[in-house]
Design a protein around this motif. Structure first.
Motif, short mmCIF file in Angstrom:
data_model
loop_
_atom_site.label_atom_id
_atom_site.label_comp_id
_atom_site.label_asym_id
_atom_site.label_seq_id
_atom_site.Cartn_x
_atom_site.Cartn_y
_atom_site.Cartn_z
N LYS A 128 -15.11 26.84 -13.95
CA LYS A 128 -15.97 28.10 -13.65
C LYS A 128 -15.73 29.13 -14.96
O LYS A 128 -16.91 30.00 -15.00
CB LYS A 128 -15.14 28.75 -12.57
N GLU A 129 -15.10 29.10 -15.72
CA GLU A 129 -14.86 30.15 -16.71
C GLU A 129 -16.18 29.80 -17.62
O GLU A 129 -16.86 30.70 -18.16
CB GLU A 129 -13.51 30.01 -17.49
N ALA A 130 -16.43 28.46 -17.99
CA ALA A 130 -17.60 28.13 -18.69
C ALA A 130 -18.65 28.54 -17.89
O ALA A 130 -19.73 29.11 -18.46
CB ALA A 130 -17.85 26.74 -18.95
N GLY A 131 -18.89 28.46 -16.58
CA GLY A 131 -20.00 28.96 -16.02
C GLY A 131 -20.20 30.50 -16.08
O GLY A 131 -21.31 30.82 -15.92
N LEU A 132 -19.06 31.20 -15.98
CA LEU A 132 -19.19 32.69 -15.99
C LEU A 132 -19.97 33.24 -17.40
O LEU A 132 -20.53 33.85 -17.44
CB LEU A 132 -17.73 33.42 -15.75
N TYR A 133 -19.45 32.28 -18.60
CA TYR A 133 -19.84 32.74 -19.83
C TYR A 133 -21.27 32.31 -20.05
O TYR A 133 -21.94 33.19 -20.47
CB TYR A 133 -19.00 31.87 -20.94
N ALA A 134 -21.64 31.18 -19.29
CA ALA A 134 -22.97 30.81 -19.39
C ALA A 134 -23.82 31.81 -18.75
O ALA A 134 -24.97 32.04 -19.36
CB ALA A 134 -23.35 29.56 -18.97
N GLY A 135 -23.47 32.23 -17.51
CA GLY A 135 -24.25 33.29 -16.97
C GLY A 135 -24.41 34.59 -17.46
O GLY A 135 -25.45 35.10 -17.48
N LEU A 136 -23.35 35.16 -18.21
CA LEU A 136 -23.47 36.41 -19.14
C LEU A 136 -24.32 36.25 -20.06
O LEU A 136 -25.10 37.08 -20.35
CB LEU A 136 -21.97 36.76 -19.41
N GLU A 137 -24.45 34.92 -20.78
CA GLU A 137 -25.24 34.87 -21.77
C GLU A 137 -26.73 34.80 -21.40
O GLU A 137 -27.51 35.24 -22.05
CB GLU A 137 -24.70 33.35 -22.72
N GLN A 138 -26.87 34.22 -20.30
CA GLN A 138 -28.33 33.91 -19.87
C GLN A 138 -28.90 35.11 -19.28
O GLN A 138 -30.17 35.63 -19.47
CB GLN A 138 -28.27 32.98 -18.73
N SER A 139 -28.12 36.19 -18.63
CA SER A 139 -28.63 37.43 -18.33
C SER A 139 -29.26 38.26 -19.28
O SER A 139 -28.55 38.35 -20.33
CB SER A 139 -27.23 38.13 -17.50
N LYS A 140 -30.34 38.79 -18.75
CA LYS A 140 -30.93 40.01 -19.55
C LYS A 140 -30.88 41.20 -19.09
O LYS A 140 -31.71 42.31 -19.70
CB LYS A 140 -32.56 39.28 -20.08
#
Length: 312
Positions: A78-90
């Protein structure tokens, strides 16, 4: 964002084997959109699901252009998922939510309003109670927060959820911490920024089963302690000093007794007990030190936090 322009709220949703909850979650958010003073886009992060999670996300993204997804090549956590989501968010603002509706969507308007006003950089949530949770699990959870706050300078709010709305500035600060061994609850606090917490009553999952077992939560807690506290290493040092001091006193006592009475006692059970005690402390100490060394080892490899196989 210029004056008069409608801001964008990016909703980050990590998912793993959540085929039963995705559509329910999406419909629940759609219902509250009129109450939000923002355009909304979704960023689902598929953490290597083995059910129909990915096909559902594909279909959802075809029917709604505001739905985006990233699918990992395997389960990275989940931690990787959170980071990926924050990175993708604009978006101008970013919300982090669980897909199982344990995070009440109806709180989003209040949370977004708090950040939009400029009074807070983030508005988070915390569970006011643990109704419906197993008593043993609830006790261990409360003890974790209690001892974590004693051991670390990074103070965690008891019952705090990952569910929060953050400003773009705060999200950028979190993304600047690209460490591999991540503990988001600690990172959210460590970066600072003014945060308000809204309490709510605990909720059950709307559907499906959680992928968080007691063992996985225990490992997550250990990662949090290793990431934000060096107190266990200090404890190891103190144990070493105490056992060394005790052995010196025992040696002096044995020498004095031999000089005074000139007798020796066989006492092999007590000797075995002492050896096992000291050996146990040594093994415990090595285990604690080894956990920190393992964290250093994994960080020095500089492997990516996640690998995306498919995204839209």
């Amino acid at each position: 964002m210029t004056d008069g322009q409608v801001p964008t709220l990016s909703i980050v949703v990590p998912v793993h084997n959540e085929e039963a909850t995705i559509q329910i979650f999406y419909d629940a958010i759609q219902e509250i959109l009129p109450k939000l003073n923002a355009r909304v886009d979704y960023h689902f992060i598929d953490d290597g699901s083995t059910d129909r999670t990915l096909p559902i996300l594909r279909e959802l993204s075809k029917t709604d252009s505001s739905v985006h997804y990233v699918s990992f090549s395997r389960n990275f956590g989940k931690e990787a998922g959170l980071y990926a989501g924050l990175e993708q968010s604009k978006g101008d603002y970013v919300a982090v939510m669980d897909v199982d509706l344990q995070d009440p969507p109806e709180l989003l308007p209040e949370m977004l309003s708090g950040v939009e006003s400029g009074e807070y950089d983030a508005v988070g949530t915390r569970r006011a109670d643990r109704k419906g949770e197993a008593p043993l699990r609830s006790w261990f959870s409360s003890q974790f927060y209690k001892w974590m706050n004693k051991m670390s300078q990074t103070q965690l709010v008891d019952g705090a959820r990952d569910y929060r709305v953050m400003s773009r500035q705060m999200v950028n600060a979190i993304l600047s911490m690209s460490e591999n061994q991540r503990f988001s609850k600690g990172i959210f606090t460590w970066v600072g920024f003014k945060t308000k917490y809204i309490p709510f009553e605990n909720r059950e999952r709307v559907a499906g089963n959680t992928s968080w077992s007691f063992w996985s939560l225990t490992k997550y807690a250990i990662e949090g302690i290793v990431s934000f506290s060096t107190v266990p290493l200090t404890v190891v040092t103190l144990l070493g000093i105490l056992t060394f001091g005790a052995s010196l006193l025992a040696g002096i006592f044995i020498v004095i007794r031999a000089l005074v009475s000139n007798t020796s006692v066989a006492g092999w059970p007590s000797m075995v007990t002492i050896i096992l005690f000291i050996g146990g402390i040594q093994m415990l100490s090595l285990g604690i030190i080894g956990r920190y060394i393992a964290a250093i080892f994994l960080e020095t490899k500089r492997r990516p936090i996640f690998i995306a196989k498919e995204e839209k």
